[in-house]
Structures are given as C-alpha cells and as structure tokens.
Design a protein around this motif. Structure first.
Motif, mmCIF file in Angstrom:
data_model
loop_
_atom_site.group_PDB
_atom_site.id
_atom_site.type_symbol
_atom_site.label_atom_id
_atom_site.label_comp_id
_atom_site.label_asym_id
_atom_site.label_seq_id
_atom_site.Cartn_x
_atom_site.Cartn_y
_atom_site.Cartn_z
ATOM 1 N N LEU A 292 -5.529 3.443 -1.875
ATOM 2 C CA LEU A 292 -5.568 3.640 -3.204
ATOM 3 C C LEU A 292 -4.198 4.738 -3.713
ATOM 4 O O LEU A 292 -4.040 4.535 -4.500
ATOM 5 N N LEU A 293 -3.508 5.630 -2.418
ATOM 6 C CA LEU A 293 -2.357 5.016 -2.821
ATOM 7 C C LEU A 293 -1.206 5.332 -3.157
ATOM 8 O O LEU A 293 -0.276 5.583 -4.006
ATOM 9 N N ASP B 8 -1.341 1.735 -4.794
ATOM 10 C CA ASP B 8 -1.819 0.988 -5.810
ATOM 11 C C ASP B 8 -1.679 2.227 -7.124
ATOM 12 O O ASP B 8 -1.388 2.268 -8.056
ATOM 13 N N THR B 9 -1.546 3.948 -6.674
ATOM 14 C CA THR B 9 -1.831 5.330 -7.950
ATOM 15 C C THR B 9 -0.403 5.156 -7.977
ATOM 16 O O THR B 9 -0.230 5.376 -9.412
ATOM 17 N N PHE B 10 0.215 5.494 -6.901
ATOM 18 C CA PHE B 10 1.379 6.106 -7.154
ATOM 19 C C PHE B 10 2.944 5.203 -6.766
ATOM 20 O O PHE B 10 3.731 5.371 -7.670
ATOM 21 N N TYR C 99 3.211 1.980 -7.005
ATOM 22 C CA TYR C 99 3.071 0.216 -7.614
ATOM 23 C C TYR C 99 2.187 -0.857 -6.860
ATOM 24 O O TYR C 99 3.091 -1.803 -6.845
#
Length: 469
Positions: free
Chosen positions: A140-141, A143-145, A147
């Motif tokens: 999750l991290l 994908d969120t921060f 790329y």
C-alpha cells in the motif's frame, strides 16, 4: 565512565564559570568572542558539524534532482519528508532523554551503562515495530507514495533504524559533555552524504534507491567511527525504573511530534487549501527554507543547552541554571532577528533569483514566517528547561495548545499564504507563553536553597532543582 576533558574544550564548564574573577579579561575580547562565550560550552564544535551536515542535505537533494526522473525524485522527496518528520518525532526525544539522564549521572559520579542498555533496548523495540508496520503495509505504501517501488519502503525502514542509532550515540556524547566527538559525528555524516551523492551523480546513477540508501549508510558509519572509543570507557551504572523512563519519554515523543506539526504545517496546509496552486505551494516552501535559516544554527545549540541545564540542575545550581537559560534566550532572539530582518526585506527578491519562484509572495509572508521561527526557537529553549525539571507533561500541554491554535488560525478566512504563516506564528507564540508561564509557576518564582544531588541508587538521578510538589 570517561570524564570530560576540560583541557580539550569538550567538557562543559562548571556553572557560574563565566562569573569567575577572570571575567575582566572577557570584557576585552571581541564582540564575536563574547557572544560565543555566552553559548553553552562546546556549541561551536557542534555548529561546525551541523553546518557541514546541513550543507550536505542541500547537496544530496540537488544531486538527486539532477540525476533522477520526476517520479524518482518525487519518491525520494516523500521518503525524505517522512523520515524528517516521523523519525525526528520518535527518535530525537530519545537523544534528549539520554542527554538529560547521562548528564545527571555524570554529576553524581555514577555510571550510565545500565540506563544506556535500557534506552537502547527501548529504541530497538521502536525500530522493530516500525519495521514490522512498514513490512505489513509495504504494498500500500509503495503504491501510494513510491510509484510501486516496494524497495523504497525498505530503504525508509533502514533510514529509521540509522536515525535511531545515531540519536542514541549523540545523546550519550552530549550527556558526557563530549562535544568534540558529537561535532565530528555530524561532520563525518555530512561529508559522506556529499561524497556519495556527488559520486552517484557523476557516475550517472539513476536509481532513487541508491540516493535513499545514503540516508542509512552515512549516519551509521559516522556513529561507529566517533562513538565506539567513548562507549568503551563507560562505567557500570544502575538501571532506572521503566515507569520513570516511559513516564518521561512518552510525553516527550508526543510533544516532539506536535512541535513538528507546528513547524511544518504551513506547506501541507497550503496543499490542502489550494491544491491546484502549485506555484504557491512551491514558493511558500522556498520562503520557509529561506526564512528558517536561524533554525539551522539553533539545531546545534540544543544538545549543549540540554547538557548544560541538566548539569546545573543536577548540581543544585539554581543561579547557573537561570543564567544559562537567560543567556541562551538572548542568543536565540539575536539569532532570530539576524536572520529574520534580511529575510523580510530581501525574501521576495531572493526566492525569485535563487529558486526561480513564481509565487509572487510579499514581504508580509516573510515577516510572519520569521516571527514564527523566532517564537518557535524560544519555545524550544523553554521546553528544554521544562524537560530538565521533569515537567514533561507541561511541555506536552504547551505544544498541544499550540497545535489547537494552529488549526484554529488556519481555518480562519483570508488569503491562504498569509493565514498559514500567521497560524504558524500564533501557534509558536502560544507555545512560548504557555511554557514560560509553566516555568515561572514551577521554578523561577520559587527560590530554594541549592541542595546537592543525592547519590543514585536504582533510579535515574533526578535534578536537585526539580519541583516535586
């Protein structure tokens, strides 16, 4: 335990030394020398290392910016921001508590190995919990921060660990008054960051992971080089009660996190209030970097200030404690004015020339940021005094009130750039008022006869000046 060597200038001078009969010679020194003598002992050594490390931060990011593509630089910037906010909030309190406790043990003549093992174990536990959380949320991290780059999450975890280890080393060195190794650790860290970053750029490295790992390698090597000789000489010492440790460290961690919210909220608030105005966000960040130059110098003052206050408090030297607190406050005010006046007058022009800013910010924005920075530094000084006197919860209350003021002022109507800067100033000023009132009520207005510090048994040495009512 290695006793500080007064001859090499690494150990703090005895409280009240500035008022010795030889003070007549001081009057003949240059103004710069007199200002330097007003600083806590060893500060100039730490300032040198801080300057190198601060310059390394800029060079590191500049080298990465010229080497990485947009997504890579964005990923590194997010990692940097998280590390400097969450990492400082969690691990800088460890350094502060170690400085305070080790300085008190040093005055009492007891060893510090026991308390060091306890706090090192506690820090290791924090690192393991952080690492577990990052591993669990890595997809999750990423994908969120980052790329989708999961390896950047791992680099963040390693950087957290390196920061925790560095803060433990610096806390012990500051508490022992060994500001020579302390300053060298900062300087070596900075030189390694510069060398690695520039080397990667010249070699054509295009990986954000490589630039991110600099934040792990440089501080770890610097800590090992400068701390091992000192740690070998530590004498055996007692353990502290866990309730006492956690009772002080817990509020301090929350206080530090809240103080980071106050000092860093302006740019984040602008992103939330004006998400489409990229020029304003970038321009405000440039303005803050320029106006907060005094904070760059103030960072080097904190370790020696805390050590000096802890030494005076543990020795029962009320006059020395008050004198050091007053002198440091004066130095901070001078520092704030020296940086704030030029920033207010020249800031709008400088950010256009240096950063090619297109935000069109006026002098008022720079005035409010500079005023907020001055108040913030004063709040940090007063917070250090409350920390030494075991008033952790009062320090926490001060930053909690400041955070509420920050939120309230930010939500008021008006131009975004002005209100976020005014909110920063009002919040910092609220912290100054709250901590000054707490310090006055619990210490300054209650003169007591100085009492020698009691020998430590199984508990950490407490300042003889601490108000236990």
């Amino acid at each position: 335990m290695n006793a500080p060597d007064a001859a090499d200038g690494h150990g703090p001078a005895a409280p009240g030394a500035a008022d010795a009969p030889g003070a007549a010679v001081t009057a003949k020194r240059s103004p710069l020398a007199r200002i330097a003598s007003a600083l806590p002992p060893g500060t100039l050594l730490v300032i040198t290392g801080t300057v190198v490390l601060g310059a390394a931060s800029y060079i590191h990011l500049m080298a990465a910016g010229h080497s990485l593509d947009t997504d890579g630089m964005a990923a590194l910037s997010v990692l940097w921001t998280i590390l400097m906010s969450v990492g400082i909030g969690l691990f800088f309190p460890v350094e502060q508590e170690l400085t305070r406790i080790v300085a008190a043990h040093r005055v009492a003549g007891t060893g510090v190995s026991g308390i060091l093992r306890q706090i090192a174990g506690l820090t290791l536990g924090m690192i393991v919990l952080l690492g577990a959380g990052l591993a669990w949320a890595a997809p999750l991290l990423a994908d969120t921060f980052f790329y989708g780059h999961t390896e950047m999450v791992g680099a963040l975890g390693l950087a957290f660990a390196a920061m925790g280890i560095s803060n433990i080393c610096r806390g012990v060195l500051a508490g022992l008054g060994r500001f020579g190794p302390f300053g060298w650790q900062l300087g070596i860290d900075g030189v390694l960051r510069i060398g690695l970053a520039v080397g990667f750029a010249l070699a054509g490295v295009r990986s954000p992971l490589a630039f991110a790992l600099i934040l792990t390698v440089a501080p770890l090597v610097a800590a090992l080089v400068t701390s091992v000789p000192v740690f070998r000489g530590l004498a055996a010492g007692p353990f502290d009660r866990w309730s006492g440790l956690l009772g002080g460290l817990g509020p301090l961690v929350v206080s530090t996190l809240l103080s980071q919210v106050v000092v860093n909220a302006a740019v984040v608030s602008t992103k939330l209030l004006a998400p489409e105005d990229g020029a304003l966000v970038a321009g405000l960040l440039n303005a803050i970097v320029l106006a907060r130059v005094p904070l760059f110098v103030f960072g080097s003052l904190q370790a020696s200030l805390l050590s000096g206050l802890s030494t005076a408090a543990a020795a029962g030297d009320r006059a020395g404690f008050s004198r050091l607190l007053g002198r440091t406050s004066v130095v901070v005010i001078v520092l704030g004015l020296a940086g704030g006046v030029p920033a207010t007058l020249l800031g709008p022009w400088l950010i256009e020339v240096l950063f090619k800013s297109e935000a069109g910010l006026g002098h008022a924005v720079f005035f409010w940021i500079s005023a907020g920075t001055l108040c913030y530094m004063l709040a940090m000084v007063l917070g250090q005094a409350l920390l030494v006197l075991h008033k952790h919860r009062l320090q926490l209350l001060g930053w909690a009130v400041a955070t509420l003021v920050l939120i309230g002022a930010t939500l008021l109507p008006g131009e975004v750039s002005t209100r976020v800067c005014v909110a920063y100033t009002l919040a910092s000023f609220a912290a100054v008022l709250g901590m000054a009132a707490a310090l006055w009520a619990t210490f300054l207005r209650r003169p007591r006869a100085a009492a020698p510090v009691a020998a430590a048994s199984g508990d950490a040495v407490e300042p003889a000046l601490a108000d236990r009512s």
